[in-house]
Design a protein around this motif. Structure first.
Motif, short mmCIF file in Angstrom:
data_model
loop_
_atom_site.label_atom_id
_atom_site.label_comp_id
_atom_site.label_asym_id
_atom_site.label_seq_id
_atom_site.Cartn_x
_atom_site.Cartn_y
_atom_site.Cartn_z
N MET A 133 20.75 14.02 12.28
CA MET A 133 20.89 12.60 12.63
C MET A 133 20.73 12.32 14.12
O MET A 133 20.20 11.27 14.48
CB MET A 133 22.27 12.08 12.20
CG MET A 133 22.40 11.79 10.76
SD MET A 133 23.98 11.08 10.25
CE MET A 133 25.01 11.05 11.65
N ALA B 160 19.45 12.06 6.53
CA ALA B 160 20.11 13.30 6.94
C ALA B 160 20.87 13.93 5.79
O ALA B 160 20.94 15.16 5.67
CB ALA B 160 21.05 13.03 8.11
N MET B 161 21.45 13.09 4.91
CA MET B 161 22.21 13.64 3.78
C MET B 161 21.28 14.28 2.75
O MET B 161 21.71 15.19 2.01
CB MET B 161 23.04 12.53 3.12
CG MET B 161 24.17 12.03 3.99
SD MET B 161 25.38 13.28 4.39
CE MET B 161 26.18 13.49 2.83
N GLN C 66 18.63 16.06 3.39
CA GLN C 66 18.02 17.29 3.89
C GLN C 66 18.84 18.51 3.51
O GLN C 66 19.96 18.58 3.45
CB GLN C 66 17.86 17.21 5.41
CG GLN C 66 16.93 16.13 5.83
CD GLN C 66 15.51 16.34 5.37
OE1 GLN C 66 15.01 17.45 5.41
NE2 GLN C 66 14.88 15.29 4.89
N PHE D 253 21.27 7.94 8.18
CA PHE D 253 22.34 8.73 7.56
C PHE D 253 21.92 9.23 6.18
O PHE D 253 22.14 10.39 5.83
CB PHE D 253 23.62 7.91 7.48
CG PHE D 253 24.77 8.65 6.90
CD1 PHE D 253 25.39 9.66 7.63
CD2 PHE D 253 25.25 8.37 5.64
CE1 PHE D 253 26.45 10.37 7.12
CE2 PHE D 253 26.32 9.06 5.10
CZ PHE D 253 26.92 10.06 5.84
N ASP E 296 25.27 20.40 10.12
CA ASP E 296 23.84 20.27 9.82
C ASP E 296 23.42 18.80 9.76
O ASP E 296 22.34 18.44 10.24
CB ASP E 296 23.50 20.97 8.51
CG ASP E 296 23.68 22.48 8.61
OD1 ASP E 296 23.62 23.00 9.74
OD2 ASP E 296 23.89 23.12 7.56
N VAL E 297 24.26 17.96 9.16
CA VAL E 297 23.94 16.53 9.07
C VAL E 297 23.85 15.92 10.47
O VAL E 297 22.93 15.15 10.78
CB VAL E 297 24.98 15.79 8.21
CG1 VAL E 297 24.84 14.29 8.34
CG2 VAL E 297 24.85 16.20 6.75
#
Length: 123
Positions: free
Chosen positions: A67, A120-121, A123, A117, A62-63
Motif C-alpha cells: 500500500m 493490497a489485500m 495480493q 487497500f 506485507d499489506v
C-alpha cells in the motif's frame, strides 16, 4: 558484490520501516483527534502497541509494503494537482475550499484509498 545502490539490502529493514510508519501515523491521528484526551503518554503507548502488533503479524506487514508506494503516488498526484491550479492563477483559499470542503472530492479520495487497500489485500 554488495553496493550502496543494492535495494535488496533494504528488505532486511522492512520491519523497521513499517514499525516507524505505523507508529508515526497512529501517533499523529491520536494527537490530532484527541481520541483519548490530552494525555500524550497514552497516545504514545497506544501507537507503540499498534506498531508492534502490525510488525508481529506478517500479513499486515506485507499489506503495508504494497500500500505505501500507492499512497505516495496518490499524495504526489494530489500535490501536483493543487500546484497546477495555483500556477493557473486560482487563489489558494479557493483551492483549499474545493479540496477541503467539497464532499465530492473527499469521497473520490476515500474511494481511491479504499481501492488501494482492496488491491493490497488481494495480493
Amino acid at each position: 558484490m554488495a553496493s550502496i545502490m543494492d535495494i535488496g539490502l533494504l528488505e532486511y529493514f522492512t520491519p523497521v520501516f513499517v514499525f516507524a510508519l505505523v507508529w508515526i501515523i497512529t501517533l499523529a491521528i491520536l494527537e490530532k483527534t484527541k481520541l483519548f484526551g490530552d494525555n500524550q503518554a497514552i497516545h504514545w503507548v497506544i501507537s507503540f502497541c499498534m506498531a508492534v502488533l502490525v510488525v508481529v503479524i506478517p500479513g499486515l506487514t506485507d499489506v503495508i509494503k504494497i500500500m505505501t508506494p500507492w499512497f505516495i503516488v496518490l499524495f504526489i498526484f494530489m500535490t501536483l494537482l493543487v500546484l497546477i491550479f495555483l500556477f493557473m492563477g486560482v487563489k489558494g483559499d479557493t483551492v483549499a475550499g474545493v479540496f477541503g470542503q467539497n464532499q465530492f472530492v473527499i469521497w473520490i479520495v476515500i474511494l481511491v484509498a479504499l481501492g488501494i487497500f482492496g488491491f493490497a489485500m488481494m495480493q
